[in-house]
Motif scaffolding. Structure first.
Motif, PDB file in Angstrom:
ATOM      1  N   VAL A  47      28.652  37.881 115.071  1.00 20.53           N
ATOM      2  CA  VAL A  47      28.087  38.226 113.765  1.00 20.53           C
ATOM      3  C   VAL A  47      27.243  37.078 113.217  1.00 20.53           C
ATOM      4  O   VAL A  47      26.228  37.298 112.552  1.00 20.53           O
ATOM      5  CB  VAL A  47      29.219  38.598 112.788  1.00 20.53           C
ATOM      6  CG1 VAL A  47      28.697  38.653 111.366  1.00 20.53           C
ATOM      7  CG2 VAL A  47      29.824  39.940 113.175  1.00 20.53           C
TER       8      VAL A  47
ATOM      9  N   ARG B  47      25.897  45.135 111.606  1.00 21.37           N
ATOM     10  CA  ARG B  47      26.542  43.916 111.140  1.00 21.37           C
ATOM     11  C   ARG B  47      27.602  44.217 110.081  1.00 21.37           C
ATOM     12  O   ARG B  47      28.685  43.644 110.083  1.00 21.37           O
ATOM     13  CB  ARG B  47      25.491  42.972 110.549  1.00 21.37           C
ATOM     14  CG  ARG B  47      26.007  41.559 110.315  1.00 21.37           C
ATOM     15  CD  ARG B  47      24.905  40.690 109.731  1.00 21.37           C
ATOM     16  NE  ARG B  47      25.380  40.057 108.523  1.00 21.37           N
ATOM     17  CZ  ARG B  47      26.061  38.897 108.511  1.00 21.37           C
ATOM     18  NH1 ARG B  47      26.305  38.289 109.640  1.00 21.37           N
ATOM     19  NH2 ARG B  47      26.485  38.386 107.388  1.00 21.37           N
TER      20      ARG B  47
ATOM     21  N   VAL C 228      25.285  42.209 118.063  1.00 19.98           N
ATOM     22  CA  VAL C 228      26.570  42.914 118.076  1.00 19.98           C
ATOM     23  C   VAL C 228      26.540  44.002 119.141  1.00 19.98           C
ATOM     24  O   VAL C 228      27.433  44.110 119.985  1.00 19.98           O
ATOM     25  CB  VAL C 228      26.875  43.540 116.702  1.00 19.98           C
ATOM     26  CG1 VAL C 228      28.144  44.374 116.793  1.00 19.98           C
ATOM     27  CG2 VAL C 228      27.037  42.461 115.655  1.00 19.98           C
TER      28      VAL C 228
ATOM     29  N   CYS D   9      20.160  46.909 112.534  1.00 14.62           N
ATOM     30  CA  CYS D   9      21.081  45.818 112.855  1.00 14.62           C
ATOM     31  C   CYS D   9      21.939  45.442 111.645  1.00 14.62           C
ATOM     32  O   CYS D   9      23.083  45.065 111.779  1.00 14.62           O
ATOM     33  CB  CYS D   9      20.302  44.604 113.351  1.00 14.62           C
ATOM     34  SG  CYS D   9      21.342  43.237 113.880  1.00 14.62           S
ATOM     35  N   ARG D  10      21.338  45.573 110.478  1.00 16.85           N
ATOM     36  CA  ARG D  10      22.073  45.209 109.274  1.00 16.85           C
ATOM     37  C   ARG D  10      23.326  46.073 109.115  1.00 16.85           C
ATOM     38  O   ARG D  10      24.412  45.599 108.789  1.00 16.85           O
ATOM     39  CB  ARG D  10      21.159  45.377 108.046  1.00 16.85           C
ATOM     40  CG  ARG D  10      21.548  44.531 106.849  1.00 16.85           C
ATOM     41  CD  ARG D  10      20.564  44.747 105.709  1.00 16.85           C
ATOM     42  NE  ARG D  10      20.213  46.157 105.552  1.00 16.85           N
ATOM     43  CZ  ARG D  10      21.009  47.060 104.963  1.00 16.85           C
ATOM     44  NH1 ARG D  10      22.167  46.709 104.472  1.00 16.85           N
ATOM     45  NH2 ARG D  10      20.602  48.302 104.855  1.00 16.85           N
TER      46      ARG D  10
ATOM     47  N   CYS E 199      23.761  37.067 113.948  1.00  8.52           N
ATOM     48  CA  CYS E 199      23.115  38.223 113.345  1.00  8.52           C
ATOM     49  C   CYS E 199      22.510  37.891 111.989  1.00  8.52           C
ATOM     50  O   CYS E 199      21.722  38.637 111.453  1.00  8.52           O
ATOM     51  CB  CYS E 199      24.159  39.327 113.166  1.00  8.52           C
ATOM     52  SG  CYS E 199      23.540  40.983 113.345  1.00  8.52           S
ATOM     53  N   THR E 200      22.872  36.729 111.449  1.00 10.08           N
ATOM     54  CA  THR E 200      22.497  36.402 110.079  1.00 10.08           C
ATOM     55  C   THR E 200      20.999  36.457 109.860  1.00 10.08           C
ATOM     56  O   THR E 200      20.495  37.136 108.971  1.00 10.08           O
ATOM     57  CB  THR E 200      22.995  34.996 109.700  1.00 10.08           C
ATOM     58  OG1 THR E 200      24.211  34.767 110.386  1.00 10.08           O
ATOM     59  CG2 THR E 200      23.181  34.876 108.211  1.00 10.08           C
TER      60      THR E 200
ATOM     61  N   CYS F  20      19.868  43.558 118.377  1.00  8.04           N
ATOM     62  CA  CYS F  20      21.123  43.333 117.661  1.00  8.04           C
ATOM     63  C   CYS F  20      22.173  42.690 118.559  1.00  8.04           C
ATOM     64  O   CYS F  20      22.582  43.274 119.556  1.00  8.04           O
ATOM     65  CB  CYS F  20      21.662  44.656 117.127  1.00  8.04           C
ATOM     66  SG  CYS F  20      23.189  44.453 116.235  1.00  8.04           S
TER      67      CYS F  20
END
Lengths: 143, 143
Positions: free
Chosen positions: A120, B92, A133, B88-89, A123-124, A131
Motif C-alpha cells: 500500500v 488502495r 496492490v 487504483c485509489r 501506492c501513495t 496498481c
DNA sequence: CTTGATCCTGTAGCCGCTACAGGATTTAGC
DNA sequence: GCTAAATCCTGTAGCGGCTACAGGATCAAG
C-alpha cells in the motif's frame, strides 16, 4: 422490593439471564441444544427457569468464547471443572494448545500486515504506472 | 509433444486448473456459482474448459484469499482490476481497510496471548489450590 | 381488557468452503 | 477391443457459531 414477586437471582427468565451475561437469547437456547449448557428446569407455563449456577456457567462460557476457545474446548473445560475436579493438568493442556493456535495466528497476520503495508505504501504517489496492490496479488509467488 | 492432442495452456480441464492453482475442484465450481469466477466455456462433452486468463484470475483470487480478503472484497478487486482500470485509489482503499482489520485482529490476539500466558504460568507448579485457568475464566471481569 | 413485551418451537440463512451421492464420460493398461 | 479407474458432471447437505425469522402462546402494565 417485594421479596416474593421481585426477580430474584435464583429465578431468572431467559431474558434476564441474557441481560446479565450479555449472551443473546437465541444463543442461550442454541447452547442448550448443543449441550454446552445443561437443560434448565421449566416453570409451570413451560418457560425456562435459571438459577445462579446456570448464570455462572454461562458467564464462564462467554468468557471462554471471548478468549477464542472453541465450543468443543468449552465443553471440555466445563467437564473438567465439574464434579471430578483436580484435573488442572488437563485444563492446562487445553489452554496451552489454544495458546499455540493464537501465537500461530498472530504470526500469520503479522506477515500479512508487513506485506500489505509495504504494498500500500508504494501506492501513495499517483506516479505508479500500474496498481501495486493488484500487481502483488497477480504476480507475487514468493513467501 | 504432440501439438494437437497435448494438454496446452489454453485448454485446461478443471482438474489441471486445480493442480496449477492449488485450488480445490469443488472450490472452483463454487467460485463460479457465486460469481467470483466467470462462467467458462464448455467442450462438446459438456466439460468446463479454461484458458490462461481464467488461470490468472483464479491465481489472483487464491492469493487474495491467502491475504485474508473476503470473497466480497475479491469480487470488488476483480471488478476494479477489470476493463475500467485506473481505479487504483479504490483498490488502495479496500487494501487499507483490510489492513486495519488485520491490525485490530493482531491486537486482540496479543491481549489474549498475554492473559493466557500469565494464567498458564501460574499453573506450572502443583501447588495451586484451585485451577487458575478455570478461575480466570470464572472470575475475571476486568479488561 | 387490550396492548405490547416476552416467551416458546422450529426452520432457514450467513461465510467459505468440503464432502458426499449418483451418474456420464474419458483415459490407460492389457 | 475391453475393462477398470480416473475424471468430470449436477445437486444437496454438512461444518462452526451463531442470527433471524415465522407463527404462535402467554404474561405484565396501563
Amino acid at each position: 422490593m417485594d421479596a416474593i414477586t421481585a426477580t430474584r437471582a435464583d429465578r431468572l427468565t431467559i431474558g434476564k439471564l441474557s441481560q446479565l451475561t450479555g449472551v443473546n437469547i437465541e444463543t442461550i437456547r442454541y447452547y442448550e441444544k448443543i449441550k454446552v449448557l445443561p437443560v434448565p428446569s421449566r416453570a409451570e407455563n413451560g418457560r425456562r427457569v435459571y438459577g445462579p449456577m446456570e448464570r455462572r456457567i454461562l458467564a464462564f462460557v462467554r468468557r471462554a468464547r471471548e478468549l477464542g476457545f472453541s465450543l468443543d474446548e468449552v465443553r471440555a473445560l466445563l467437564r473438567l471443572g465439574g464434579p471430578e475436579k483436580a484435573s488442572c493438568r488437563e485444563v492446562r493442556e487445553i489452554a496451552v494448545h489454544h495458546l499455540d493456535d493464537i501465537r500461530a495466528k498472530i504470526n500469520d497476520l503479522r506477515k500479512l500486515e508487513r506485506l500489505l503495508t509495504k504494498t500500500v505504501a508504494q501506492c501513495t504517489g499517483t506516479t505508479a504506472p500500474e496498481c501495486p496492490v493488484l500487481d502483488i496479488l497477480d504476480a507475487q509467488r514468493s513467501k
